[in-house]
Design a protein around this motif. Structure first.
Motif, mmCIF file in Angstrom:
data_model
loop_
_atom_site.group_PDB
_atom_site.id
_atom_site.type_symbol
_atom_site.label_atom_id
_atom_site.label_comp_id
_atom_site.label_asym_id
_atom_site.label_seq_id
_atom_site.Cartn_x
_atom_site.Cartn_y
_atom_site.Cartn_z
ATOM 1 N N THR A 1 0.869 -1.179 0.000
ATOM 2 C CA THR A 1 0.000 0.000 0.000
ATOM 3 C C THR A 1 0.906 1.228 0.000
ATOM 4 O O THR A 1 1.784 1.373 0.865
ATOM 5 C CB THR A 1 -0.910 0.031 1.244
ATOM 6 N N VAL A 2 0.687 2.075 -0.980
ATOM 7 C CA VAL A 2 1.557 3.240 -1.173
ATOM 8 C C VAL A 2 0.706 4.499 -1.190
ATOM 9 O O VAL A 2 -0.374 4.515 -1.795
ATOM 10 C CB VAL A 2 2.355 3.117 -2.494
ATOM 11 N N ARG A 3 1.201 5.518 -0.530
ATOM 12 C CA ARG A 3 0.518 6.814 -0.545
ATOM 13 C C ARG A 3 1.355 7.761 -1.412
ATOM 14 O O ARG A 3 2.543 7.955 -1.134
ATOM 15 C CB ARG A 3 0.392 7.351 0.881
ATOM 16 N N LEU A 4 0.731 8.282 -2.434
ATOM 17 C CA LEU A 4 1.478 9.170 -3.345
ATOM 18 C C LEU A 4 0.629 10.387 -3.700
ATOM 19 O O LEU A 4 -0.602 10.366 -3.580
ATOM 20 C CB LEU A 4 1.893 8.434 -4.622
ATOM 21 N N ASN A 5 1.301 11.441 -4.122
ATOM 22 C CA ASN A 5 0.588 12.653 -4.524
ATOM 23 C C ASN A 5 -0.251 12.392 -5.757
ATOM 24 O O ASN A 5 0.163 11.633 -6.642
ATOM 25 C CB ASN A 5 1.583 13.773 -4.846
ATOM 26 N N SER A 6 -1.407 13.025 -5.819
ATOM 27 C CA SER A 6 -2.222 12.907 -7.025
ATOM 28 C C SER A 6 -1.420 13.439 -8.207
ATOM 29 O O SER A 6 -0.929 14.572 -8.183
ATOM 30 C CB SER A 6 -3.510 13.709 -6.863
ATOM 31 N N GLY A 7 -1.271 12.624 -9.226
ATOM 32 C CA GLY A 7 -0.462 13.004 -10.378
ATOM 33 C C GLY A 7 0.969 12.516 -10.278
ATOM 34 O O GLY A 7 1.719 12.587 -11.250
ATOM 35 N N GLY A 8 1.352 12.006 -9.119
ATOM 36 C CA GLY A 8 2.718 11.534 -8.931
ATOM 37 C C GLY A 8 2.856 10.064 -9.301
ATOM 38 O O GLY A 8 1.891 9.417 -9.707
#
Lengths: 162, 176
Positions: free
Chosen positions: A132-139
């Protein structure tokens, strides 16, 4: 009654401060947090790249990622496949990866400008990795390592809230 | 006709041209006929000339050039200050331009924020956070590259595992 010059300046400074404040408030809440409540789907894009040392060629389609790919120290990078899917929250987007693999992406949450994605890579029926990864929208982030045709596969996983 | 004493009292004023035409004519006619008074007139005239020449020779010439230059400089400086004041007043105090300064600043903020708005700030920080990972027995490395702020999840197997899995691969036809 005519206002003095310092008085007018003060008035302008106050007006300007109010405008900047409104600008920042609107800019902060509307495009960022407003977007979180409005986002209906997530556009997930998977780029499958073959990294190897068999040549020195870098696929021109990967020019925008050239600096990102350098960290893996391979000499050659070739884009094998690129696929985009729109997926709803908690829905699954399945992508076929060369070599009999598949990647399942599930958008779980959008908070603080960041998307939480559950990513599952499988080789046939066997799970290779669950993360599970949290990333910036668009990243994007890279998932690499599976061997393929004398090199390794590097998956560029990006997601944008719609 | 006036007597000599009255005439001599008026000689100074006559020589300085301060008398009326009538009084001046009376003195002039008297002097034509009175040698003593005329003598007195000549002495007064010579004394007057001597004083004038004495004053002229002793007074130093006054240097006005530097004085006028200073005055002109002060006037020019005052003009420059006044022009600057008028320009500032024109630029910032006109009602039509009152919004120009904040408008320009807002536009600059907007332009600088363009990337932030449309790209969601991804170019400034593309780092991703790995909240959980299960590599199903494989080794995994997490890399964070500062220049592009990229997160890389790298799956690999150590040599022993690879040897083992190679054997499995032969049997199962699966590879990592």
């Amino acid at each position: 009654m005519k206002m003095s010059l310092p008085g007018r300046t003060l008035k302008r400074v106050i007006l300007f401060s109010v405008l900047v404040y409104l600008f920042l408030v609107v800019g902060y809440y509307d495009p960022l947090y407003g977007a979180e409540s409005r986002a209906q789907t997530v556009r997930v894009r998977i780029g499958t790249i073959l990294a190897s040392n068999q040549s020195d060629e870098i696929d021109p389609k990967l020019n925008t990622m050239r600096n990102q790919l350098k960290v893996m120290m391979y000499r050659s990078y070739r884009l094998l496949k690129e696929e985009t899917q729109n997926v709803s929250w908690q829905g699954n987007a399945a992508f076929d990866i060369p070599g009999g693999r598949s990647l399942v992406v599930t958008p779980e949450e959008f908070r603080g400008r960041q998307l939480a994605l559950k990513v599952r890579l499988q080789h046939g029926d066997k799970p290779v990795v669950d993360t599970t990864v949290r990333l910036n929208s668009g990243g994007n982030f890279l998932l690499g390592g599976p061997q393929h045709e004398g090199g390794v596969l590097v998956l560029s996983i990006s997601a944008t809230a719609q | 006709m006036k007597d000599c004493e009255e005439i001599r009292e008026g000689l100074g004023a006559w020589l300085d041209g301060e008398l009326s035409r009538g009084d001046a004519d009376v003195i002039r006619v008297h002097l034509e006929h009175c040698a003593a008074c005329d003598q007195q007139r000549r002495q007064m005239a010579r004394l007057d000339e001597s004083l004038k020449s004495l004053v002229a020779s002793n007074v130093q010439p006054v240097e006005f050039e530097s004085f006028w230059r200073g005055v002109q400089e002060r006037i020019a400086k005052g003009r420059r200050y006044e022009e600057a004041r008028q320009w500032l007043h024109f630029a910032f105090a006109r009602p039509g331009l009152a919004w120009a300064v904040p408008a320009v600043i807002l536009i600059l903020i907007g332009v600088l924020s363009f990337d932030w708005f449309w790209k969601g700030g991804t170019r400034r920080n593309n780092f991703s956070t790995v909240e959980s990972i299960d590599p199903h027995g494989r080794n995994v490395a997490l890399l964070r590259e500062d220049e592009t702020k990229t997160t890389v999840i790298w799956l690999y197997q150590n040599q022993e595992d690879e040897n083992e899995s190679s054997g499995e691969n032969v049997e199962t036809g699966h590879s990592f």
